[in-house]
Design an enzyme around this catalytic site. Structure first.
Site, PDB file in Angstrom:
ATOM      1  N   THR B 193       0.797  -1.226   0.000  1.00  0.00           N
ATOM      2  CA  THR B 193       0.000   0.000   0.000  1.00  0.00           C
ATOM      3  C   THR B 193       0.826   1.271   0.000  1.00  0.00           C
ATOM      4  OG1 THR B 193      -1.871   1.132   1.051  1.00  0.00           O
ATOM      5  CG2 THR B 193      -0.217   0.233   2.521  1.00  0.00           C
ATOM      6  N   ARG B 194       0.213   2.324  -0.550  1.00  0.00           N
ATOM      7  CA  ARG B 194       0.731   3.686  -0.402  1.00  0.00           C
ATOM      8  C   ARG B 194      -0.453   4.594  -0.074  1.00  0.00           C
ATOM      9  NH1 ARG B 194       2.453   5.450  -5.239  1.00  0.00           N
ATOM     10  NH2 ARG B 194       1.334   3.738  -6.183  1.00  0.00           N
ATOM     11  N   ASN B 195      -1.471   3.994   0.566  1.00  0.00           N
ATOM     12  CA  ASN B 195      -2.712   4.720   0.814  1.00  0.00           C
ATOM     13  C   ASN B 195      -3.052   4.827   2.284  1.00  0.00           C
ATOM     14  OD1 ASN B 195      -4.183   5.537  -1.610  1.00  0.00           O
ATOM     15  ND2 ASN B 195      -3.999   3.375  -2.173  1.00  0.00           N
TER      16      ASN B 195
END
Ligand SMILES: [Zn+2]
Lengths: 99, 417
Positions: B193-195
């Site tokens: 993830t990068r959220n």
């Protein structure tokens, strides 16, 4: 031919919906996502240009939605407060007169 | 012995400072930038196992042409250390020499130079990214490399100091495997993830947990979700790193998951946006971290319109017998007002009523700071995101110029004691 209008999307959560309903404006909201609603406030071409000049971060999405995006949070909060105060969404002229 | 990607033992290439102090005396010093420092950490702690150093030409060529290291192990992205010909000449670098890599002016790692070579960057781009267009961010990174590459094994001589609030989340492979064992997890599924997680993301994890759990007994919790956030170069408009890591963990702290099935961690890596090839790289990385399963959604690690929705899945299928991690494919989750819940597009049939998570809408809600219903963002998650914006993001949970310039570094290399 009626004049073209450009929406500003104001997000309406439960708190805000209660205030809008009290002002008799609850029906103007549209369902967006999982109970979050949107209230569209419209500007005409001249008002749009004034908004873009007053708030340089704002962008006009000319390609798709024809909406005015990326207004600062406090500006949108003030627009909402003005709507509740005036019990009307036809507030753009009054709102811009403050600047 | 812990086996990692390619069924090779995971070895930490770290020399204790007492010994290192002697070894680094008189070595030529080369200052490195953050991408290279991230990769030095990746190599020396075994995140990139079986790599022991920066790649030589035979490996790079084989990775480009066959998606394998020269020894045949599946590997999809070249790991390169670049320098200009001028720097190489000025420092008198030659194969056979050992050099000291420094970061923030302090000693970080010894590199034993085995080869100095060049490689056609256009060809590399076409092989890795499927395009040589400079506007692809991975190609841009490739074209920005200096013209010469140095190969050689890396040994860390000075451990990075991970700054708050990131420090609890840096869990290298050997330590990670211990944590999984302590929790009694037989299977662990990776969430890349990068959220900041909205409920659509939360349900991606929950769905993957069900898929991974499958036929295992239910007398004890046997399956965990590992959130593995990619921490590296940021672009304006991304979520700030502090908000990503702390909100992901907030899902556990606030009870949407628990210690029995959820753990948050990070990996230092500058995203290449290589789509299918990045998916294969993620498989290797997470195998090394001890995971048994890996979530892949549509257009995994893609950018723009370079890759088809299922390209990554198809590429993974070509090497599935050599990977020790099972891909778990995720369909999107959405809100159905008829069902009155977050549901999978593979389940609900009220298609005309669906309300999808649109990136623009979600971003606009966050910018306006209007606290959304708990079916979009968990209130605790939303609060942590907003606090992070105030505390770390110069007023915004999204990356701004201020953040890029003045953010707290994720790690530092301290002076050597
Ligand atoms: Zn439904």
């Amino acid at each position: 031919m009626s004049e073209e209008k450009f929406p500003i999307n104001i997000w309406i959560n439960e708190d805000r919906y209660a205030k809008l309903s009290k002002a008799g404006l609850g029906d103007l909201c549209e369902e967006m996502l999982a109970g979050l609603k949107v209230l569209r406030v419209y500007a005409d071409a001249a008002q749009r240009d004034k908004i873009l000049k007053l708030f340089p971060t704002a962008k006009f999405d000319s390609a798709t939605t024809k909406s005015i995006e990326l207004l600062p949070k406090d500006v949108k909060d003030k627009i909402f407060d003005t709507i509740v105060e005036k019990e009307s969404v036809d507030i753009m002229a009054a709102f811009l007169a403050k600047f | 012995m812990e086996l990692g990607h390619g069924r090779k033992p995971i070895v930490e290439r770290i020399m204790e400072p007492a010994e290192a102090k002697e070894k680094i005396k008189n070595l030529v010093q080369i200052p490195i930038r953050s991408q290279i420092a991230n990769e030095v950490i990746g190599i020396s702690y075994g995140f990139f196992s079986p790599l022991q150093g920066f790649m030589g030409k035979a490996d790079v060529d084989s990775v480009c042409k066959k998606m394998r290291l020269a020894d045949g192990t599946v590997w999809s992205i070249p790991i390169l250390f670049d320098l200009t010909a001028e720097e190489i000449a000025k420092l008198g670098l030659k194969p056979g020499m050992s050099v000291l890599l420094t970061f923030n002016g302090n000693p970080m790692a010894i590199m034993e130079i085995s080869e100095i070579f060049d490689y056609d960057k256009k060809e590399m781009c076409k092989a890795v990214y499927g395009t040589d267009e400079a506007k692809h961010p991975g190609c841009a990174r490739t074209y920005a490399y200096a013209d010469k590459f140095l190969a050689g094994n890396i040994t860390l001589v000075n451990r990075p100091k991970i700054n708050a609030p990131y420090d609890p989340y840096f869990i290298p492979p050997l330590e990670m495997r211990k944590r999984f064992a302590e929790r009694g997890w037989k299977r662990v599924v990776a969430h890349q993830t990068r959220n900041v997680p909205h409920t659509g993301h939360e349900w991606l994890m929950k769905g993957a947990w069900f898929q991974t759990y499958a036929e295992l007994p239910i007398d004890k919790p046997y399956v965990g979700v590992l959130v593995n956030a990619i921490i590296g170069a940021k672009r304006k408009g991304d979520y700030i790193d502090e908000a990503i890591i702390l909100t992901q963990d907030e899902l556990r702290k606030s009870g949407y998951f628990g210690d029995h099935n959820h753990l948050t961690s990070l990996t230092f890596w500058d995203m290449r946006y290589a789509g299918p090839r990045e998916a294969v790289f993620h498989a290797a990385l997470r195998t090394n971290l001890g995971l048994t399963h890996h979530m892949y959604g549509r257009d995994h690690a893609g950018v723009g319109t370079y890759y088809g929705a299922y390209d990554a899945h198809n590429l993974l299928a070509t090497v599935k017998d050599e990977l020790d991690i099972v891909p778990v494919y995720s369909m999107n989750w959405l809100f159905c007002p008829h069902c009155g819940e977050i549901t999978s597009e593979g389940l609900c049939n009220h298609k005309s009523e669906w309300q999808k998570f649109s990136g623009t809408v979600v971003r606009s809600i966050v910018v306006d700071g209007v606290k959304p219903p708990r079916l979009i963002y968990r209130p605790e998650v939303f609060d942590v995101m907003m606090e992070c914006g105030e505390k770390y993001g110069f007023g915004s949970p999204f990356v701004t110029d201020d953040y890029l310039e003045k953010r707290i570094p994720v790690f530092e290399i301290p002076p050597m004691k």
